[in-house]
Write an enzyme that holds these catalytic residues in place. Structure first.
Site, PDB file in Angstrom:
ATOM      1  N   ARG A 192      21.964 103.765  30.677  1.00  0.00           N
ATOM      2  CA  ARG A 192      22.736 104.806  30.016  1.00  0.00           C
ATOM      3  C   ARG A 192      24.163 104.750  30.553  1.00  0.00           C
ATOM      4  NH1 ARG A 192      22.912 110.528  28.571  1.00  0.00           N
ATOM      5  NH2 ARG A 192      25.124 110.818  28.184  1.00  0.00           N
ATOM      6  N   ARG A 210      23.771 106.529  23.001  1.00  0.00           N
ATOM      7  CA  ARG A 210      23.193 106.229  24.311  1.00  0.00           C
ATOM      8  C   ARG A 210      21.775 105.693  24.170  1.00  0.00           C
ATOM      9  NH1 ARG A 210      23.754 111.991  24.944  1.00  0.00           N
ATOM     10  NH2 ARG A 210      25.919 111.461  24.613  1.00  0.00           N
ATOM     11  N   ASP A 256      18.871 109.767  26.668  1.00  0.00           N
ATOM     12  CA  ASP A 256      19.417 111.029  27.140  1.00  0.00           C
ATOM     13  C   ASP A 256      18.228 111.817  27.684  1.00  0.00           C
ATOM     14  OD1 ASP A 256      21.403 112.840  27.552  1.00  0.00           O
ATOM     15  OD2 ASP A 256      21.619 113.455  25.467  1.00  0.00           O
ATOM     16  N   ASP A 262      17.500 115.382  29.301  1.00  0.00           N
ATOM     17  CA  ASP A 262      18.090 116.689  29.608  1.00  0.00           C
ATOM     18  C   ASP A 262      17.014 117.684  30.006  1.00  0.00           C
ATOM     19  OD1 ASP A 262      20.804 116.219  29.165  1.00  0.00           O
ATOM     20  OD2 ASP A 262      20.617 116.548  27.010  1.00  0.00           O
TER      21      ASP A 262
END
Length: 198
Positions: A114, A123, A126, A128
């Site tokens: 990434r 990307r 990800d 999160d």
């Protein structure tokens, strides 16, 4: 030799005992966390599965649920300027504190190359942290819950699939949040499946 007569044997300080006891409680009382995964470069499905497997390989973390896969329009960019995303939600139980969970999420991103070049840029992956237990924190390094989760259908839709009764701390029921967000561009991919790690 009687330990009480040995001057080298010192009693364990009460503060250390308290820390050990606290750690023990943490280990026997894992916290639930919700993690959002997204990929729009390379083999998106393989990358999402690799991230799930990497999370499962983390000491002190177990993947408990994996959502269906959704294909979504990139958020915050010109239409057609990037490939579409595959998104999913993972629910985990973990004894890691939020800061360590964030470090692990970033390590998984780095493992999949990434690169953070531009905000909302494409990307490979990800990762999160959407929510951690009922923690509400405005720490700029890790704001909990995720400050934009309540506005994002690509988070709320798959989360609702795996936890229909879920609550987003400080925001309310996920089902109610879903009722007021725009869901265009969030398409289920019934032909694709992510698996729970063995």
């Amino acid at each position: 030799m009687n330990p009480q007569s040995d001057p080298t044997v010192q009693p364990v300080p009460a503060s250390v005992v308290a820390q050990v006891d606290a750690a023990d409680v943490t280990l026997s009382n894992p916290k639930r966390a919700v993690i959002s995964l997204g990929s729009n470069l390379g083999n998106r499905l393989e990358t999402l599965q690799g991230a799930i497997d990497a999370l499962e390989d983390t000491p002190g973390l177990r993947v408990k649920a994996v959502s269906p896969v959704y294909e979504t329009v990139p958020w915050g960019v010109e239409p057609g300027s990037q490939p579409s995303y595959f998104n999913a939600i993972v629910v985990v139980k973990t004894t890691l504190p939020p800061s360590s969970l964030l470090e692990r999420a970033q390590a998984v991103e780095e493992a999949f190359d990434r690169v953070r070049v531009e905000r909302w840029g494409p990307r490979t992956i990800d990762v999160d942290i959407v929510a951690y237990a009922d923690v509400v924190s405005d720490d700029p390094v890790l704001t909990l819950p995720h400050p934009r989760a309540h506005q994002r259908a690509f988070v709320l839709v798959p989360w609702h699939d795996v936890e229909p009764e879920a609550l987003l701390a400080g925001r309310g029921a996920v089902s109610e949040l879903l009722a007021v967000v725009e869901q265009d561009g969030v398409e289920p991919r019934a032909d694709l499946e992510l698996r729970l790690p063995d």
